[in-house]
Design a protein around this motif. Structure first.
Motif, PDB file in Angstrom:
ATOM      1  N   MET A   1       0.840  -1.149   0.084  1.00 42.15           N
ATOM      2  CA  MET A   1      -0.034  -0.266  -0.114  1.00 42.15           C
ATOM      3  C   MET A   1       1.143   1.401  -0.155  1.00 42.15           C
TER       4      MET A   1
ATOM      5  N   GLN B   1     -10.963   2.588  -6.939  1.00 45.63           N
ATOM      6  CA  GLN B   1     -11.784   2.236  -5.055  1.00 45.63           C
ATOM      7  C   GLN B   1     -11.925   3.163  -4.879  1.00 45.63           C
TER       8      GLN B   1
ATOM      9  N   MET C   1      -6.301   0.706  -7.248  1.00 47.13           N
ATOM     10  CA  MET C   1      -5.432  -0.914  -7.308  1.00 47.13           C
ATOM     11  C   MET C   1      -5.151  -1.167  -8.505  1.00 47.13           C
TER      12      MET C   1
ATOM     13  N   THR D   1      -1.972  -1.147  -3.987  1.00 48.14           N
ATOM     14  CA  THR D   1      -3.181  -0.323  -3.511  1.00 48.14           C
ATOM     15  C   THR D   1      -2.263   0.909  -3.256  1.00 48.14           C
TER      16      THR D   1
END
Length: 300
Positions: free
Chosen positions: A220, A262, A278, A292
């Protein structure tokens, strides 16, 4: 000059070189500015306008890379952690290979095989692998293997010999095979990712985990935190803060593949707002990598 018509393909070249959409656009803007200032030096008898622009773009990118740190993915920055490990402090934007929208780097091509090569060459994993090469090796490999230039054309662009270009290409290929191999794009990825995203929207952790490879990774950016293994990812998904519930996944074309934006119902009156982008890697009918980008990124 009709230099502007080359903007998209030059941006694609600069993105592969630099690993950042915003830096690539800066490089192309500088390229076109230099071309305009030096228009009287262009000699069509010595080569095409396209080749001349690539020479300028290469020099601009090499200049930008002289003092820059290597951009990377989280998996390149340190070992995997356990799911319960805190995220830590975010790293600056310059640490990361960044995503980019296809429309900014992939010009339309009539040849499907050529377009397939171009798409493969802007995948996040491949662009990250390129960053392991020296800047000149990077330029040689992109020009030869991605864009299909002849060795003598590359030698002329870099003011070097054909033997030097051939040697640099061999070393670059060997480095990628040894240190950063990238699996071919999975032809069945679209259906697999659609199943994953529908499960994500339901926040059905069991269904999501069932689609992961046993050695899958999850990261992330802008955090260096990353996980390896289906079990660790399952723990992270099960014990999250619940903020992913109610999200929706919107397909977008980025890095030569279908990525997903997202969106979460955090706006006025529950309106959906972008939260993250993503990107996925797949192989053998399973998801092998989930990246992400937590900022509301659409490909900068």
């Amino acid at each position: 000059m009709e230099a502007e018509e080359f903007r998209i393909e030059l941006t694609g070249y600069a993105y592969r070189m630099l690993g950042s959409g915003s830096e690539a656009e800066d490089a192309v803007q500088e390229t076109l500015l230099r071309a305009w200032r030096q228009a009287d030096r262009f000699d069509a008898g010595r080569g095409s306008l396209r080749n001349w622009l690539y020479r300028i773009a290469t020099n601009v990118c090499l200049d930008m890379l002289r003092s820059a740190q290597r951009r990377a993915r989280a998996v390149d920055l340190g070992p995997a952690v356990q799911a319960a490990t805190p995220l830590g402090a975010p790293l600056p934007e310059c640490a990361w290979v960044r995503p980019i929208a296809d429309a900014r780097v992939l010009p339309d091509r009539d040849d499907p095989a050529e377009q397939a090569v171009r798409r493969e060459s802007v995948r996040l994993a491949f662009v990250a692998a390129l960053q392991r090469l020296s800047p000149r090796q990077r330029a040689v490999l992109i020009l030869r293997d991605v864009l299909g230039w002849h060795a003598d054309e590359v030698a002329g662009l870099l003011d070097t010999s054909v033997a030097s270009v051939t040697s640099a290409l061999q070393r670059a290929r060997a480095t990628l095979r040894r240190d950063a191999p990238v699996a071919p794009l999975d032809p069945d990825a679209a259906a697999l990712l659609d199943r994953y995203c529908r499960a994500f929207e339901r926040y059905d952790v069991a269904a999501m985990v069932a689609l992961l490879h046993e050695d899958a990774t999850m990261s992330m950016p802008p955090f260096a935190w990353w996980l390896r293994g289906r079990d660790e990812i399952a723990r992270a998904l099960r014990h999250g803060d619940g903020s992913c519930r109610g999200a929706r996944m919107v397909p977008v074309a980025a890095n030569g593949t279908t990525a997903y934006r997202q969106e979460r119902p955090t706006g006025p009156g529950g309106a959906y707002e972008p939260f993250a982008l993503m990107l996925f890697e797949t192989a053998g009918g399973r998801i092998t990598e989930i990246t992400t980008f937590l900022e509301p990124a659409t490909g900068r």
